[in-house]
Design a protein around this motif. Structure first.
Motif, mmCIF file in Angstrom:
data_model
loop_
_atom_site.group_PDB
_atom_site.id
_atom_site.type_symbol
_atom_site.label_atom_id
_atom_site.label_comp_id
_atom_site.label_asym_id
_atom_site.label_seq_id
_atom_site.Cartn_x
_atom_site.Cartn_y
_atom_site.Cartn_z
ATOM 1 N N MET B 89 0.799 -1.210 0.000
ATOM 2 C CA MET B 89 0.000 0.000 0.000
ATOM 3 C C MET B 89 0.838 1.268 0.000
ATOM 4 O O MET B 89 0.342 2.329 -0.376
ATOM 5 N N LYS B 90 2.089 1.144 0.394
ATOM 6 C CA LYS B 90 2.823 2.415 0.453
ATOM 7 C C LYS B 90 3.108 2.972 -0.927
ATOM 8 O O LYS B 90 3.476 4.122 -1.082
ATOM 9 N N PHE B 92 0.704 3.130 -3.241
ATOM 10 C CA PHE B 92 -0.542 3.701 -3.785
ATOM 11 C C PHE B 92 -0.776 5.061 -3.145
ATOM 12 O O PHE B 92 -1.671 5.234 -2.332
ATOM 13 N N ASN B 93 0.066 6.052 -3.496
ATOM 14 C CA ASN B 93 -0.082 7.349 -2.814
ATOM 15 C C ASN B 93 -0.378 8.477 -3.793
ATOM 16 O O ASN B 93 0.090 9.588 -3.637
ATOM 17 N N LEU B 94 -1.168 8.169 -4.832
ATOM 18 C CA LEU B 94 -1.528 9.245 -5.769
ATOM 19 C C LEU B 94 -2.374 10.315 -5.106
ATOM 20 O O LEU B 94 -2.462 11.425 -5.590
#
Lengths: 677, 97, 180
Positions: B89-90, B92-94
């Protein structure tokens, strides 16, 4: 036979010039090149207003009423205790002023048709001029102080617009600004006086104020003295007395008919009118009357000294105006209200004549220089000389004006100025005797100087050798009839204008006594001045029969006539003997003459003492307070928001886990709320 | 037993929360959410012993929704994996500032 | 000597066993590096929960817990893990230390708060619903006891749920396609 009199179309007298302003204004915007419609509308509306005024005058004269007519048009400021109506008051004084404003105004409008013919701002000029007449009429016809103040401010505005008419020249624009700003200082005095009147009397209507004032104010009390001094401050601003006269000489930057109308005949007399109107208040405050008369005398003398040393023909006339206004204030200051208003009227005639005449001279000089493509100063008297040959009609009418202002019998100024001087002498009784004696002496000296500088002006301009130049002489000629006709009419008025108030004391004199004595103006204005006269008579006593050094009214009339004639002859000898050089080659002035030429350096003194500190103070306010503190605080708010936003943005990592964490915290809060409730 | 079941439900729920905050693998994150849903189911069933059959009916619905949600969520995870080759998850920071 | 042996309820004992298995499965799930290990611990948790459902006399729910949750959903998860080949070369995906502290603290607080909310110890309340349920089960047997309200009062939510499933199917198919 008395029959009922109703003012007819009183509102039309004021609204017609306003209509002219609108029409001319539209033309100035839409079709500035059209000249026909402004030519008809501009003078036309003022002419019609004059006719209506004459109709009202004839009706008023035959009705012989004692109380003023008030026409109230609508309730302007109904605010609790303050009830001010938009109302006009028609009585003897306002009728007289209306006639002067519309009559002389009409003549000046006609003159302007000729003198402004080639100016691109023709329609705009007439629009402003009509607007000015409207505001001046509001001023003199107002039935209460606020309406008068509307007119007061309005004429100040129009004065600014017209002085700075050629605003593309920064000097002229600055002159306009100077006039408005200096006037504003006076307006502050007027406003404070209005506040004081309302606070103490609860009303601002003339009729009510003057009825209540003798009872409400103690004679010589602090309140009424304060009110009148503040009113007089307003008058010094508008009527160019010390210390606020400095705008008037600069105001010569405007077109010459403007100088004639505004700064000779009408606007500057607003202060005198206001003091005459408030005569009851001034009569209750002897200290104020001393101040008024004193400043009037000082200004008369002071301005006359400066007028001796000016080379610009309009500047001479400007300082002459300031000086003559001083005479008017001496008149109302010693309690001779009729005399002050009388001089106002005659001054309107001969000063307008003199200004228009100088306008004709300048017009002719301009044309001559225009043809030879030289750029000399057309207003400098050192460039003139011997113009008698080329402008005979102007020369003749201006001599009439000069004799009038110098106080030569039988011209108008003789009667009005001498009455003021005599009444000053007669007032030197009871308390303050020494002051009035001093004022009397000052006014006599000023009269001598007046005759001298006016003669100097005439000789330098019209007599002797022509200094304009070889080539220009071919093009010098008399001005067109549309400009000479008003000059002739005004000259006529300058001759006969004084005959309406010939004092009885002169009836016995040989030659002089041939003019029928009437004191008509006294009787006409009696209902206006009787209250103030009664108060003065009650507290000070009647006027003296002889002057402080002896001799009655008739004797002193003869003496001043003799002085005037002598000075004129002497001046023409002295000035005629001098050799002048055209302005471009002339050496700069030296010695004491230089001090007078530079107006006693008053403008420079004002600049040092007042203007520069104010500018420095405002600069401090700007830099430190406005930019530093206030803008700084606002910016701080911005920075603070950004900071908070930055902190908040750290939460937006884009990672689901963080958001889940935030959700969990929210859940915690909700649960906590449920538990703890 | 019913009250104890409620306590168990609370404990399981908090374990699920801890997992959601702490783990970075998307699929394990889903599993923690499923655990939380199950804790809720347990609470419903326990309450149904107190209140009535409606609790168990609601469990029925919860399970259905959980199934649908798991299916769709995993489809999303697959399509993200196609783009970024990872389910961490790190990355997925759009939505970052 | 039987009076010296403390009385215990076998059901309660079983409950404790399965409860600890559930909690242990949960903790194991959130602490394993290997996703498959994590999944299997969760399955353990689900089975324990099913047992607890049986102990709470919710037989139908227990059955569908095993069939749907452990049997279908978890298998789906397993399929996805294996499809994405996550079972090999796995790194630890636990977040940083601060997050762990915060996460567990929060979880503890919420657990505590929830416990306080759920502390309904009224004996008169407890068991009243159970009597109704037992009656219903006796009449309509286990499935019927749930089907009866489901198709009467809760008919509309039931139908809506079927639409929800339809939407979920379409969505899942579309999202997982390689090319739309």
């Amino acid at each position: 036979m008395e029959h009922a009199f109703e003012p007819t179309l009183l509102w039309a007298v004021a609204l017609l010039p306003l209509l002219g302003f609108v029409i001319n204004g539209v033309i100035a915007f839409a079709a500035p090149d059209r000249k026909i419609l402004p030519t008809l509308v501009g003078p036309g509306v003022v002419g019609i207003a004059f006719i209506i005024a004459v109709i009202n005058f004839l009706g008023l004269r035959s009705a012989g009423i004692h109380e003023p007519f008030i026409e109230s048009y609508w309730s302007w400021m109904p605010a609790g205790n303050l009830q001010v109506a938009a109302a006009f008051q028609l009585d003897q004084l306002s009728m007289l002023m209306t006639l002067i404003v519309t009559g002389v105004g009409f003549l000046i409008h006609v003159f302007s048709v000729g003198s402004m013919k080639s100016d691109p701002g023709y329609a705009r000029y007439f629009a402003y001029l009509n607007l000015f007449v409207f505001f001046m009429l509001v001023l003199v016809l107002g039935a209460n102080y606020p309406v008068m103040f509307v007119g007061w401010e309005g004429v100040g505005l129009c004065s600014y617009l017209l002085i700075g008419f050629w605003f593309t020249d920064p000097e002229k624009a600055d002159a306009g600004k100077k006039a408005f700003i200096v006037n504003r200082i006076g307006d502050f005095g007027f406003l404070v006086a209005m506040f004081l009147i309302f606070t103490n009397l609860g009303t601002l209507d003339f009729v009510e104020v003057f009825a209540a004032a003798p009872g409400a104010f103690a004679y010589g009390g602090v309140v009424v003295t304060a009110i009148t001094l503040f009113l007089f401050l307003g008058a010094t601003g508008k009527s160019a007395q010390i210390p606020l006269y400095v705008w008037l000489p600069d105001a010569m930057a405007g077109p010459t008919p403007v100088s004639a109308l505004i700064h000779a005949a009408t606007m500057v007399t607003a202060g005198v009118y206001m003091v005459a109107r408030s005569s009851v208040l001034f009569a209750l405050a002897p200290v104020s009357m001393i101040v008024v008369a004193g400043i009037g005398a000082l200004t008369a003398l002071f301005a006359a000294t400066i007028g001796l040393a000016q080379y610009d023909i309009k500047k001479v006339l400007a300082y002459s105006t300031v000086s003559q206004l001083g005479y008017m204030f001496i008149g109302v200051g010693v309690g001779a209200y009729t005399a002050g208003v009388f001089h106002l009227m005659t001054h309107a005639f001969f000063k307008a004549l003199l200004f228009l005449g100088s306008g004709a001279v300048i017009h002719a000089m301009h044309e001559a220089y225009h043809h030879t493509h030289r750029h000399e100063d057309a207003q400098d008297m050192r460039n003139m000389g011997g113009l008698k040959k080329y402008l005979p009609l102007t020369w003749g009418t201006m001599w009439v004006g000069t004799l009038a202002i110098a106080g030569v019998w039988p011209f108008a100024g003789f009667f009005s100025k001498d009455e003021i001087i005599w009444r000053t002498a007669a007032r030197a009784v009871g308390p303050f005797e020494g002051w009035f004696t001093l004022f009397w002496v000052m006014s006599l000296v000023a009269a001598i100087l007046t005759a001298f500088y006016m003669t100097r002006m005439m000789v330098m301009t019209f007599h002797g050798e022509n200094r304009t130049g070889e080539k220009e002489r071919k093009y010098l000629h008399e001005v067109p009839k549309v400009m000479t006709l008003p000059l002739v009419v005004l000259a006529l008025l300058s001759v006969v204008g004084g005959w309406i108030n010939v004092p009885h004391a002169l009836a016995e004199l040989p030659v002089i006594g041939w003019i029928p004595h009437s004191e008509w103006l006294h009787d006409w204005l009696h209902p206006i001045t009787e209250r103030a006269d009664a108060i003065i008579a009650q507290n000070v006593g009647g006027p003296a029969e002889t002057s402080p050094v002896g001799g009655g009214e008739a004797v002193w009339a003869l003496i001043s006539l003799a002085i005037a004639v002598t000075v004129i002859f002497a001046a023409s000898r002295i000035i005629g003997a001098r050799r002048y050089v055209p302005a471009a080659e002339a050496p700069p002035p030296t010695g004491f003459f230089r001090v007078l030429y530079n107006k006693w350096y008053i403008d420079e003194i004002y600049d040092r003492i007042i203007v520069r500190p104010v500018v420095t103070l405002s600069r401090i306010c700007w830099r430190f307070i406005d930019q530093g503190i206030i803008d700084g605080l606002v910016n701080l708010a911005g920075y603070f928001s950004r900071g908070v936003g930055w902190v908040g943005s750290r939460f937006q990592t884009g990672q689901v886990n963080t958001y889940a964490f935030a959700v969990v915290i929210g859940v915690l809060f909700v649960l906590g709320f449920v538990v703890l409730r | 037993m019913v009250e104890l079941s409620l306590v168990l439900s609370a404990i399981l729920f908090s374990i699920g929360i801890a997992g959601v905050v702490v783990r970075r693998n998307a699929i394990i994150l889903f599993m923690c959410i499923e655990l939380m849903l199950n804790a809720a189911n347990l609470a419903f069933v326990a309450f149904s012993r107190m209140v009535g059959i409606e609790g168990q009916v609601f469990v029925f619905f919860v399970m259905t929704v959980a199934a649908a949600e798991a299916a769709v969520g995993l489809a999303i995870v697959i399509s993200i994996f196609r783009h970024t080759e990872t389910v961490d998850m790190k990355n997925f920071n759009l939505l970052r500032w | 000597m039987s009076h010296l042996i403390p009385q215990f309820d076998p059901a309660e004992l079983l409950w404790w066993v399965f409860a600890s298995l559930a909690v242990g499965g949960g903790i194991g799930m959130i602490t394993r590096k290997n996703p498959i290990a994590s999944l299997l611990f969760l399955v353990l948790s689900f089975f324990s929960l099913a047992a607890i459902y049986v102990l709470l006399q919710a037989h139908f729910i227990a059955a569908i817990q095993i069939i749907v949750y452990a049997g279908a959903i978890m298998v789906l998860f397993l399929f996805v893990i294996m499809l994405l080949n996550l079972g090999h070369d796995y790194q630890s995906d636990l977040r940083g230390g601060l997050w762990i502290i915060w996460g567990f603290t929060l979880a503890g607080i919420i657990g505590f708060v929830l416990t306080r909310i759920f502390a309904v110890g009224d004996a008169a309340v407890t068991g009243r619903g159970g009597i109704v349920i037992d009656q219903s089960v006796r009449e309509l047997n286990a499935v019927g006891a749930i089907a009866d309200p489901l198709f009467r009062e809760f008919l509309i939510p039931f139908e809506l749920t079927s639409i929800l499933l339809l939407v979920a199917i379409i969505g899942a198919v579309l999202l997982a396609k390689r090319r739309v």
